[in-house]
Design a protein around this motif. Sequence first.
Motif, PDB file in Angstrom:
ATOM      1  N   UNK A 117       0.780  -1.204  -0.080  1.00  0.00           N
ATOM      2  CA  UNK A 117       0.064  -0.008   0.043  1.00  0.00           C
ATOM      3  C   UNK A 117       1.202   1.306   0.126  1.00  0.00           C
ATOM      4  N   UNK A 118       1.984   1.272   0.249  1.00  0.00           N
ATOM      5  CA  UNK A 118       2.945   2.497   0.368  1.00  0.00           C
ATOM      6  C   UNK A 118       3.431   2.851  -0.950  1.00  0.00           C
ATOM      7  N   UNK A 119       3.312   1.859  -2.132  1.00  0.00           N
ATOM      8  CA  UNK A 119       3.959   2.157  -3.101  1.00  0.00           C
ATOM      9  C   UNK A 119       3.012   1.808  -4.296  1.00  0.00           C
ATOM     10  N   UNK A 120       1.784   1.852  -3.999  1.00  0.00           N
ATOM     11  CA  UNK A 120       0.676   1.564  -5.494  1.00  0.00           C
ATOM     12  C   UNK A 120      -0.396   2.451  -5.198  1.00  0.00           C
ATOM     13  N   UNK A 121      -1.134   2.696  -6.305  1.00  0.00           N
ATOM     14  CA  UNK A 121      -2.316   3.311  -6.264  1.00  0.00           C
ATOM     15  C   UNK A 121      -3.211   2.590  -5.487  1.00  0.00           C
ATOM     16  N   UNK A 122      -3.543   3.027  -4.405  1.00  0.00           N
ATOM     17  CA  UNK A 122      -4.543   2.355  -3.384  1.00  0.00           C
ATOM     18  C   UNK A 122      -5.826   2.657  -3.710  1.00  0.00           C
ATOM     19  N   UNK A 123      -6.137   3.551  -4.200  1.00  0.00           N
ATOM     20  CA  UNK A 123      -7.533   3.927  -4.610  1.00  0.00           C
ATOM     21  C   UNK A 123      -8.061   2.958  -5.693  1.00  0.00           C
ATOM     22  N   UNK A 124      -7.172   2.880  -6.565  1.00  0.00           N
ATOM     23  CA  UNK A 124      -7.289   1.868  -7.923  1.00  0.00           C
ATOM     24  C   UNK A 124      -7.479   0.678  -7.321  1.00  0.00           C
ATOM     25  N   UNK A 125      -6.735  -0.004  -6.248  1.00  0.00           N
ATOM     26  CA  UNK A 125      -6.716  -1.375  -5.688  1.00  0.00           C
ATOM     27  C   UNK A 125      -7.961  -1.354  -4.986  1.00  0.00           C
ATOM     28  N   UNK A 126      -8.389  -0.515  -4.230  1.00  0.00           N
ATOM     29  CA  UNK A 126      -9.500  -0.747  -3.602  1.00  0.00           C
ATOM     30  C   UNK A 126     -10.802  -0.793  -4.593  1.00  0.00           C
ATOM     31  N   UNK A 127     -10.854  -0.019  -5.433  1.00  0.00           N
ATOM     32  CA  UNK A 127     -11.804  -0.060  -6.454  1.00  0.00           C
ATOM     33  C   UNK A 127     -11.953  -1.481  -7.095  1.00  0.00           C
ATOM     34  N   UNK A 128     -10.844  -1.903  -7.578  1.00  0.00           N
ATOM     35  CA  UNK A 128     -10.819  -3.195  -8.300  1.00  0.00           C
ATOM     36  C   UNK A 128     -11.154  -4.314  -7.383  1.00  0.00           C
TER      37      UNK A 128
END
Length: 166
Positions: A117-128
């Motif tokens: 989570x420190x290095x990814x687009x967390x909003x996109x990961x959560x939406x997916x």
Amino acid sequence: MNGLRVASLLAATMTTGLVAGVYAIYANAFMPGLAKTDDKTFVGAFQAVDRAILNPLFLGLGFLGAAVLTLLAGLLSLKQDALPWIAAAFVLYLVTIVLTVAVNVPLNDALKAAGDPATIDVAAARAAFDEARWRTFNLIRTVLATASFGLLGWALYLTGKSAAQP
């Protein structure tokens, strides 16, 4: 044989109840609590909990153990009044396993595969991840596992009742 039949039915009831409780905790506390967090917290917490639950105690004794013990209890109860209740409980619980493997685990795995989570687009990961889909199928698992637990409880009652009759 009677002792093994009763012990397997009791163990099946207990493990099924424990798994139903895990699903219920996710439905009633964990997911609603996470829903109120920011994306980074959601992704990090969900990943951590999903990694933690993948352990021999939960997977072996609980999740898969409930099915194995219910099957064993059914096989040992082939000529007993409790058999239809045990069989129905087994089918309902088996559906929870199928839903877990077909829906919830792939969603969990995709969220873990998204990365740190420190290095990814967390909003996109959560939406997916699709929280609504995960929650819906978890609620179905909760209802089915709880119904399975209830059926096994009834089977225990019938088993005790028949043992008490002369």
